[in-house]
Design an enzyme around this catalytic site. Sequence first.
Site, mmCIF file in Angstrom:
data_model
loop_
_atom_site.group_PDB
_atom_site.id
_atom_site.type_symbol
_atom_site.label_atom_id
_atom_site.label_comp_id
_atom_site.label_asym_id
_atom_site.label_seq_id
_atom_site.Cartn_x
_atom_site.Cartn_y
_atom_site.Cartn_z
ATOM 1 N N LYS A 105 0.847 -1.258 0.119
ATOM 2 C CA LYS A 105 0.111 -0.092 -0.064
ATOM 3 C C LYS A 105 0.824 1.228 -0.026
ATOM 4 O O LYS A 105 1.078 1.819 1.051
ATOM 5 C CB LYS A 105 -0.993 -0.112 1.273
ATOM 6 C CG LYS A 105 -2.151 0.645 0.955
ATOM 7 C CD LYS A 105 -3.264 0.368 1.989
ATOM 8 C CE LYS A 105 -4.415 1.300 2.261
ATOM 9 N NZ LYS A 105 -5.045 1.919 1.217
HETATM 10 N N1 PMP Z 1 -7.831 -1.871 -2.984
HETATM 11 C C1 PMP Z 1 -7.199 -0.971 -2.568
HETATM 12 C C2 PMP Z 1 -6.327 -0.180 -3.679
HETATM 13 C C3 PMP Z 1 -7.277 -0.004 -1.370
HETATM 14 O O1 PMP Z 1 -6.675 0.970 -1.280
HETATM 15 C C4 PMP Z 1 -8.070 -0.685 -0.254
HETATM 16 C C5 PMP Z 1 -8.059 -0.027 1.011
HETATM 17 N N2 PMP Z 1 -6.951 -0.171 1.661
HETATM 18 C C6 PMP Z 1 -8.803 -1.831 -0.617
HETATM 19 C C7 PMP Z 1 -8.361 -2.641 -1.781
HETATM 20 C C8 PMP Z 1 -9.444 -2.411 0.694
HETATM 21 O O2 PMP Z 1 -8.587 -2.946 1.435
HETATM 22 P P1 PMP Z 1 -8.994 -3.168 3.098
HETATM 23 O O3 PMP Z 1 -10.165 -3.999 3.205
HETATM 24 O O4 PMP Z 1 -7.931 -3.788 3.733
HETATM 25 O O5 PMP Z 1 -9.028 -1.749 3.494
#
Ligand code: PMP
Length: 304
Positions: free
Chosen positions: A159
């Site tokens: 991320k």
């Molecule tokens: N994909 C992307 C590109 C994201 O930024 C997020 C948010 N973190 C998610 C998927 C969903 O991830 P999570 O459920 O861990 O928040």
Amino acid sequence: MPIQKVDKIWMDGRLVDWDDANVHVLTHSLHYGCGVFEGIRAYEAAGGPAVFRLTDHIERLFDSAKVYLIDIPYTVAQVVDAVKETIRANGLSSCYIRPIAFLGYGEMGLNPLPCPVSVAVAVWPWGSYLGEEGLRRGVRLKISSWQRHDPNAVPVAAKGTGMYANSSMAKVEALKAGYDEAVLLSPQGYVSECTGENLFVVKKGRILTPPTSAGALEGITQDAVSTIATDLGFEVAEANLLRTDLYLAEEAFLTGTAAEVVPIRSVDDRVIGDPGPVTRQVQEVFFATVRGEVDRYKDWLEYV
Ligand code: PMP
């Protein structure tokens, strides 16, 4: 929705006043997008504010940092404590939480390694990212003309701050065209994810979600929802999906920490319709879970 200001932000080991949580204009990450972050939520539960899968999120932060060779000068436990301390200091019963590790200024140039690593944790009250109406009735999606990154161009498993330029362009394109959110396809043409959410479709009674090899982040909500749906008796699998799998889905929904669990009404004007029974059931158990009402998943909550 403007960010709602609170009192304190945790920065490099101490709580500072909200207005003093500033960085220098020559901050390396500002110029080259080399930073890593998380998005987490705390919910109001019967036993007080509870952070949903806090340790999992902080472990993902450290994994993202490892990919970028960013050496976070704290342990996972210290950052977990910093999150709890920041929520307590601001007296919030529920909030969104944004930890970030970034490179400050030291040297200019593309080599980030000589720059000092800073870590900050901000929290603020935040309603559902795609709106209450979207949560209830579903959102309208558009397949973006922007592709998700090739994993050998930008690591999609991490991320990283810089990779979100791609998401932002897709988001703006979708909003300007009158949609709520964009869907990105992988360079191979498979459905990857939305700009900040994972996708699920229901097809012939099975629940399918794209794999990380299609460029999707390994979502923590995606994992929670997969577990919840499996425990509800549904068959859940990772699968490469084509855009027509979205157009022809019986039901579809997206998941993410900021967005939570949101039904999809239509994709490129192909109507999927009102939230169906699978989406509703998963949504209901998810919201009960984050509020600590489901015994089976109580270990996912970390009390402040
Ligand atoms: N994909 C992307 C590109 C994201 O930024 C997020 C948010 N973190 C998610 C998927 C969903 O991830 P999570 O459920 O861990 O928040």
